[in-house]
Scaffold this motif. Structure first.
Motif, short mmCIF file in Angstrom:
data_model
loop_
_atom_site.label_atom_id
_atom_site.label_comp_id
_atom_site.label_asym_id
_atom_site.label_seq_id
_atom_site.Cartn_x
_atom_site.Cartn_y
_atom_site.Cartn_z
N SER A 126 -80.64 35.48 28.44
CA SER A 126 -79.90 34.87 27.34
C SER A 126 -79.45 36.00 26.43
N ASN A 127 -78.90 35.66 25.28
CA ASN A 127 -78.44 36.69 24.36
C ASN A 127 -79.57 37.57 23.86
N ASP A 128 -80.77 37.02 23.78
CA ASP A 128 -81.88 37.79 23.23
C ASP A 128 -83.17 37.69 24.03
N SER A 171 -88.71 38.56 24.83
CA SER A 171 -87.65 38.92 23.91
C SER A 171 -88.11 40.17 23.17
#
Length: 253
Positions: A104-106, A210
């Motif tokens: 995902s983005n992070d 993350s």
């Protein structure tokens, strides 16, 4: 970054598949155990994650680099140095393992299914009891001189008739570089031994992580005492449910 989280960030850049065939000398051939069919499907990914491409060999290479680097790291307490990956990773191959990964983005996500049996008790020893808080000090590489403090919290085990062993853990790491900069990482990892509908036992490993490049003093001041500097991609309860979904898929796939 040297991390005690079992699934490295480099591992979570791919989707791969391998099939283990069981041959027979008789007239009837037993059913083949298709490891990719035991993996979750893309629509079962955590929210915000999408599949990415990498194969099991790339995972092996990435893990090998992490294991080799860990050999130059000091651990306090000394008895908390991780050992499960060093025994597990060299036995993996495209023939005995299947990999699913996303990002995902992070955050990163990965699921590994393997006929290689993992030493889950070793995972538990390295992250619970006196090893709940461990300080790692690399002596070589770009992190030489850094201090990495990892705090682990065991999550509820998944209880199911098909589950032989289950260990879920959340680990939050804070790395203080020699110059004073601070980085943080949060990871959720599950290691289970699961019996398939055909009677085979496989290792199921699920990981989410993350991290941050640097955490400023202002960001640190805004975090409640004892709280992670970087939140995990999903809550503990959501992760436990995700593991339950993976177990259901693995047993019926």
């Amino acid at each position: 970054m040297v991390s005690r989280v079992a699934v490295s960030r480099a591992a979570a850049v791919a989707v791969a598949a391998a099939v283990l065939g069981v041959s027979s000398c008789g007239g009837d051939e037993p059913p083949r155990l298709s490891l990719p069919n035991l993996l979750m499907t893309a629509d079962q990914f955590p929210g915000g994650f999408s599949a990415v491409t990498m194969d099991v060999d790339q995972l092996i290479v990435a893990n090998r680099a992490t294991i080799e680097q860990a050999a130059t790291v000091g651990f306090e307490p000394e008895s908390c140095a991780p050992t499960a990956d060093a025994k597990f990773n060299p036995q993996l191959s495209e023939d005995n393992s299947a990999l699913l990964a996303g990002e995902s983005n992070d955050g990163t996500f990965s699921e590994l299914i393997s006929t290689v049996r993992r030493d889950i008790d070793a995972d538990r020893r390295a992250t619970t009891g006196p090893c709940r808080v461990v300080t790692a000090t690399p002596s070589r590489g770009t992190l030489a001189g850094a201090k990495i403090v990892t705090t682990s919290v065991e999550l509820p085990s998944v209880v199911d008739a098909a589950v032989e062993q289950s260990f879920l853990v959340r680990s939050d790491s804070v790395t203080t570089l020699p110059g004073g900069a601070v980085r943080a990482r949060s990871g959720l990892v599950a290691n289970l031994l699961v019996r398939t509908v055909g009677g085979d036992t496989v290792t199921l490993q699920l990981g989410l992580s993350s991290g941050s490049d640097e955490v400023t003093e202002e960001q640190r001041a805004a975090v409640a005492p004892g709280a992670p500097l970087v939140p995990a991609p999903v809550s503990d309860d959501e992760f436990v449910q995700l593991v339950r979904t993976a177990v259901e898929r693995a047993t019926q796939g």
